[in-house]
Write a protein that holds these residues in place. Structure first.
Motif, PDB file in Angstrom:
ATOM      1  N   UNK A 308      51.789  22.744  25.619  1.00  0.00           N
ATOM      2  CA  UNK A 308      50.549  23.143  26.268  1.00  0.00           C
ATOM      3  C   UNK A 308      49.406  22.841  25.310  1.00  0.00           C
ATOM      4  N   UNK A 309      48.270  22.414  25.866  1.00  0.00           N
ATOM      5  CA  UNK A 309      47.069  22.252  25.048  1.00  0.00           C
ATOM      6  C   UNK A 309      46.199  23.482  25.197  1.00  0.00           C
ATOM      7  N   UNK A 310      46.042  24.229  24.107  1.00  0.00           N
ATOM      8  CA  UNK A 310      45.246  25.459  24.149  1.00  0.00           C
ATOM      9  C   UNK A 310      44.088  25.383  23.176  1.00  0.00           C
ATOM     10  N   UNK A 311      42.964  25.989  23.553  1.00  0.00           N
ATOM     11  CA  UNK A 311      41.886  26.208  22.590  1.00  0.00           C
ATOM     12  C   UNK A 311      41.387  27.629  22.762  1.00  0.00           C
ATOM     13  N   UNK A 312      40.719  28.111  21.723  1.00  0.00           N
ATOM     14  CA  UNK A 312      40.078  29.422  21.814  1.00  0.00           C
ATOM     15  C   UNK A 312      38.632  29.218  22.255  1.00  0.00           C
ATOM     16  N   UNK A 313      38.018  30.283  22.773  1.00  0.00           N
ATOM     17  CA  UNK A 313      36.597  30.234  23.132  1.00  0.00           C
ATOM     18  C   UNK A 313      35.818  29.724  21.927  1.00  0.00           C
ATOM     19  N   UNK A 314      34.808  28.891  22.177  1.00  0.00           N
ATOM     20  CA  UNK A 314      34.010  28.426  21.036  1.00  0.00           C
ATOM     21  C   UNK A 314      32.513  28.548  21.263  1.00  0.00           C
ATOM     22  N   UNK A 315      32.112  28.994  22.449  1.00  0.00           N
ATOM     23  CA  UNK A 315      30.689  29.238  22.699  1.00  0.00           C
ATOM     24  C   UNK A 315      30.548  30.694  23.129  1.00  0.00           C
ATOM     25  N   UNK A 316      29.396  31.309  22.843  1.00  0.00           N
ATOM     26  CA  UNK A 316      29.224  32.715  23.233  1.00  0.00           C
ATOM     27  C   UNK A 316      29.409  32.920  24.735  1.00  0.00           C
ATOM     28  N   UNK A 317      28.978  31.937  25.525  1.00  0.00           N
ATOM     29  CA  UNK A 317      29.147  32.048  26.979  1.00  0.00           C
ATOM     30  C   UNK A 317      30.620  32.215  27.355  1.00  0.00           C
ATOM     31  N   UNK A 318      31.501  31.486  26.655  1.00  0.00           N
ATOM     32  CA  UNK A 318      32.942  31.615  26.930  1.00  0.00           C
ATOM     33  C   UNK A 318      33.412  33.048  26.696  1.00  0.00           C
ATOM     34  N   UNK A 319      32.982  33.626  25.577  1.00  0.00           N
ATOM     35  CA  UNK A 319      33.423  34.998  25.250  1.00  0.00           C
ATOM     36  C   UNK A 319      32.937  35.995  26.293  1.00  0.00           C
ATOM     37  N   UNK A 320      31.667  35.836  26.680  1.00  0.00           N
ATOM     38  CA  UNK A 320      31.110  36.763  27.666  1.00  0.00           C
ATOM     39  C   UNK A 320      31.852  36.629  28.994  1.00  0.00           C
ATOM     40  N   UNK A 321      32.216  35.405  29.347  1.00  0.00           N
ATOM     41  CA  UNK A 321      32.954  35.176  30.588  1.00  0.00           C
ATOM     42  C   UNK A 321      34.340  35.818  30.515  1.00  0.00           C
ATOM     43  N   UNK A 322      35.014  35.637  29.393  1.00  0.00           N
ATOM     44  CA  UNK A 322      36.366  36.200  29.276  1.00  0.00           C
ATOM     45  C   UNK A 322      36.360  37.730  29.296  1.00  0.00           C
ATOM     46  N   UNK A 323      35.289  38.331  28.782  1.00  0.00           N
ATOM     47  CA  UNK A 323      35.176  39.790  28.864  1.00  0.00           C
ATOM     48  C   UNK A 323      35.257  40.230  30.323  1.00  0.00           C
ATOM     49  N   UNK A 324      34.540  39.517  31.175  1.00  0.00           N
ATOM     50  CA  UNK A 324      34.542  39.833  32.610  1.00  0.00           C
ATOM     51  C   UNK A 324      35.879  39.463  33.255  1.00  0.00           C
ATOM     52  N   UNK A 325      36.456  38.348  32.812  1.00  0.00           N
ATOM     53  CA  UNK A 325      37.750  37.933  33.377  1.00  0.00           C
ATOM     54  C   UNK A 325      38.812  38.985  33.086  1.00  0.00           C
ATOM     55  N   UNK A 326      38.751  39.517  31.873  1.00  0.00           N
ATOM     56  CA  UNK A 326      39.717  40.558  31.508  1.00  0.00           C
ATOM     57  C   UNK A 326      39.598  41.736  32.464  1.00  0.00           C
ATOM     58  N   UNK A 327      38.363  42.090  32.830  1.00  0.00           N
ATOM     59  CA  UNK A 327      38.157  43.185  33.771  1.00  0.00           C
ATOM     60  C   UNK A 327      38.742  42.862  35.145  1.00  0.00           C
ATOM     61  N   UNK A 328      38.782  41.562  35.474  1.00  0.00           N
ATOM     62  CA  UNK A 328      39.371  41.146  36.761  1.00  0.00           C
ATOM     63  C   UNK A 328      40.888  40.977  36.636  1.00  0.00           C
ATOM     64  N   UNK A 329      41.442  41.289  35.469  1.00  0.00           N
ATOM     65  CA  UNK A 329      42.887  41.177  35.282  1.00  0.00           C
ATOM     66  C   UNK A 329      43.355  39.750  35.050  1.00  0.00           C
ATOM     67  N   UNK A 330      42.442  38.872  34.670  1.00  0.00           N
ATOM     68  CA  UNK A 330      42.852  37.481  34.424  1.00  0.00           C
ATOM     69  C   UNK A 330      43.121  37.235  32.949  1.00  0.00           C
TER      70      UNK A 330
END
Ligand SMILES: [Zn+2]
Ligand SMILES: [Zn+2]
Length: 769
Positions: A308-330
């Protein structure tokens, strides 16, 4: 006793907060003097007690005090006369802005300090998707021109507010002269639109929450990031991923994924210590990681490969989006390049809406312009060392240094597939980011524009142009069209080997083993698997894979039936008859008529070329094992063949080294072909057959190297070529060669595929002018 020293430092020391760091340490120690940039690096004059100046040098190189992005390459100290009654330590800014070669740095992943602030409700940048500082944020992707100052970036349209300006001008601040500094009041903003560009939401928090909501409902969202658009979709939702595949017209190529935490990646893939470091590095590349068994990632994310090709968030927008995704159970997202099939990555809002309107359901965009599109870089690990497969964001434009200055500026045009180009100036090779396959008209257009942009940006005036030997390459034609320049044509595989030499600061000669798809040979044949005695000055062909005929030039690299028939005809010669092998060939091409046509074409030599391509041998073997019969993307079949191997199989097929021509050594795989077919008939598993095949090639390459050592007394082997993107093969070759007493060099900083060709061309040209 008071002393004064002049300290001259080279490396990555400009545009990374180096002078402010020097200033802070010097003042803290009560030293006087001055620091300034010049064309090659940073000069410090330092005055004070000896124990204090000594402490200064220690601290400047310590992790605690050195700016995170700085890299010191050399540090020279000389004693100079003391200046009486000098005031405090100062930064001199009036001088030169520094060298164009050292001002522009790569785009860097969001740093810890900024992440802390973005999550801190008390901070004025709380929740701001474009937070950055001297230690992180966009650079290369927003620079229009030098000097690297705000007016020369796409941030010029945003006027700093008082709070941002205060930090920007305060020398002790983390944002001193950080050009993209901004906040919610004065900087870029995000918005969400539907696929027609109609605004859905503009308030930052709501934009991100709504985006997360759409993604959790299985929608595809185009997200503008640092180097261009991504297409995002829930990586655990197979239906959604299949929809993306269908709409993007990208049938088979694996998709990359993004996560906000390393722990999440570890749920789905095996993450070694080195892999973890790489994922968390400031470059933040996509890292190829072995898949975990029975994992819930949608199967259509990455079929036919073992990673699998994986990367970690690298822009602040990515982090803010993942915070919300986590709340959606993703959990994790597919984040693949925002383009249609092989076109260039899209970087502008309007074209994105236009071209991706049928692909994405919604668009998360912003108004910070991307000046240069930069793809995500791709890295894998070979013997726990990071090896680049696609060099772009985070790595470009970091130069590769040379020992001696180039006597003239050089432009190297690269190859046509996976193109990059390269400039040589002073003591640096500056390689462009991954441009793509030039046969696509849009990519070619992008190539021409990029050459001009980077030439201006780095103030290069090339009088020498290096290119491939292939007269049909678009890159060659472009090079030949450059008026008033000396053009040097360079054989493809020599350039591959030279790229390794350039990276390692080695001028040769070495034994070069190129394991590759195709490259134009000096005899007009299509070369591929070559043993060269090569330096940067010259090369000699010592050995190669025994030639076989290949029918249907262009189609031969896609349709595996062509090399399969070629290998059978070569192995069985006059005894080959189609009926006898119908059982095998029908696996690859069910249409008997087509088999007959290609077979006759080979017999009569119509539209055939002689080749020593190793890539095509992989295609043929993969197809015989029913792993597919067509390369929908480059190296699809070879990757499938590598993916089925089970480790710890030591058996191998036989091969022959022959000297038929009396000149060059030939690696003949006829025995391998016959034994492999017998194994298929016996019903041996694909994993064993594939391992025996790979082991046979590694052993064959080793024998060629040994013969070359015998004849030349050279003991260093350089490995390059696209086939060495195969991890199993390169790891085995390195192991066998080392066990046999060779020292082994291979590509790490540039890809061993054609993405590394431009560096090799530049290095050879630099030696010749
Ligand atoms: Zn930062
Ligand atoms: Zn502001």
């Amino acid at each position: 006793m008071i002393q004064r020293q002049r300290i001259f430092i080279t490396g990555r020391v400009q545009g990374v907060g180096f002078r402010p760091a020097v200033y802070r340490i010097a003042r803290g120690l009560g030293l006087s003097g001055v620091v300034y940039n010049d064309t090659k690096g940073v000069t410090i004059e330092l005055q004070g007690k000896k124990e204090k100046t000594t402490e200064f040098l220690v601290r400047l190189q310590s992790d605690a005090d050195k700016p995170p992005l700085a890299e010191i390459k050399s540090l020279d100290v000389v004693e100079i006369p003391v200046i009486e009654a000098e005031g405090k330590f100062t930064i001199r800014t009036s001088d030169s802005q520094g060298s164009p070669l050292s001002q522009v740095t790569a785009d860097i992943a969001t740093c810890r300090d900024c992440l802390g602030e973005v999550a801190d409700k008390e901070d004025f940048r709380y929740g701001y998707p474009f937070i950055n500082c001297t230690n992180c944020g966009p650079r290369y992707s927003i620079v229009k021109n030098i000097p690297y100052d705000r007016p020369n970036t796409t941030m010029s349209v945003f006027k700093m507010c008082d709070r941002c300006a205060a930090q920007y001008t305060e020398i002790t601040d983390r944002r001193f002269h950080a050009q993209p500094v901004a906040c919610g009041e004065c900087g870029p903003k995000i918005r969400l639109t539907d696929n027609k560009g109609k605004t859905i939401e503009t308030q930052t928090e709501k934009v991100i929450a709504e985006t997360a909501h759409l993604l959790s409902a299985g929608k595809i969202v185009a997200i503008k990031g640092i180097g261009g658009f991504h297409l995002a979709v829930d990586a655990l939702n197979n239906k959604a991923v299949e929809k993306l595949r269908e709409r993007k017209k990208r049938d088979h190529k694996p998709f990359a994924m993004m996560a906000d935490l390393i722990e999440k990646i570890k749920k789905y893939a095996i993450v070694s210590k080195s892999a973890e470091q790489l994922l968390k590095s400031t470059q933040s590349p996509i890292v190829l990681l072995p898949k975990k068994r029975n994992c819930p990632i949608a199967p259509s994310v990455a079929e036919g490969v073992s990673t699998y090709g994986f990367m970690l968030c690298y822009a602040p927008l990515h982090y803010l989006l993942f915070e919300q995704l986590n709340d959606c159970g993703m959990d994790v997202l597919v984040m693949t390049s925002g383009n249609i099939s092989d076109e260039p990555l899209i970087r502008k809002n309007e074209p994105a809406l236009e071209r991706l309107t049928d692909v994405a359901d919604a668009f998360l965009m912003h108004d910070r312009k991307i000046y240069r599109q930069v793809d995500d870089s791709i890295v894998h690990l070979v013997a726990e060392q990071a090896v680049l497969l696609r060099r772009a964001r985070g790595y470009v434009p970091s130069p590769i240094f040379t020992e001696e200055n180039c006597r003239q500026d050089i432009f190297a045009a690269g190859a046509d597939l996976k193109n990059t180009f390269c400039f040589a100036k002073q003591n640096q090779f500056i390689c462009s980011e991954h441009i793509g396959d030039l046969e696509d008209a849009e990519v070619y257009h992008h190539y021409i524009n990029s050459i001009e942009h980077l030439r201006k940006l780095f103030e290069v005036e090339p009088k020498v142009v290096a290119c491939d030997l292939h007269p049909g390459y678009l890159s060659t034609q472009y090079a030949l069209s450059s008026v008033g320049s000396k053009v040097i044509n360079i054989q493809h595989h020599w350039a591959h080997i030279a790229s390794v030499l350039a990276e390692h600061g080695h001028s040769g000669p070495v034994i070069g083993l190129a394991a590759d798809g195709t490259g134009y040979g000096t005899d007009g044949a299509v070369w591929g698997c070559e043993c060269l005695i090569a330096s940067l000055e010259k090369f000699e062909r010592f050995g190669h894979l025994a030639y076989y005929q290949l029918a249907g030039a262009d189609k031969a690299s896609k349709e595996a039936v062509r090399p399969a028939l070629s290998l059978l005809q070569k192995a069985y010669g006059g005894k080959f008859n189609l009926q006898k092998f119908e059982w095998l060939l029908k696996r690859i091409e069910p249409d008997i008529n087509r088999l007959q046509i290609i077979s006759e074409q080979l017999e009569k030599g119509v539209n055939c070329v002689e080749t020593s391509s190793l890539g095509r041998v992989f295609d043929a073997v993969a197809a015989m094992l029913r792993l597919g019969s067509y390369n929908h993307f480059d190296a699809q079949l070879p990757m499938a063949l590598e993916a089925v191997i089970e480790n710890e199989i030591e058996e191998q097929y036989n091969f022959e080294l022959t000297n038929r021509t009396g000149e060059t050594l030939q690696l003949d795989l006829d025995k391998m072909v016959k034994e492999l077919i017998a194994d298929i008939q016996k019903g041996l598993t694909n994993s064993v057959i594939s391992a025996k095949f790979h082991n046979c090639l590694a052993a064959g390459l080793l024998e060629m190297a040994k013969a070359a050592r015998e004849s030349t007394k050279l003991n260093t082997v350089a490995l390059s070529g696209g086939v060495f993107c195969n991890r199993y093969l390169i790891i085995r070759c390195i192991k066998l060669l080392k066990e046999t007493g060779f020292s082994v060099l291979f590509n790490r900083d540039v890809p061993s595929n054609d993405g590394g060709i431009s560096l090799g061309q530049a290095a050879i040209a630099a030696q010749q002018v």
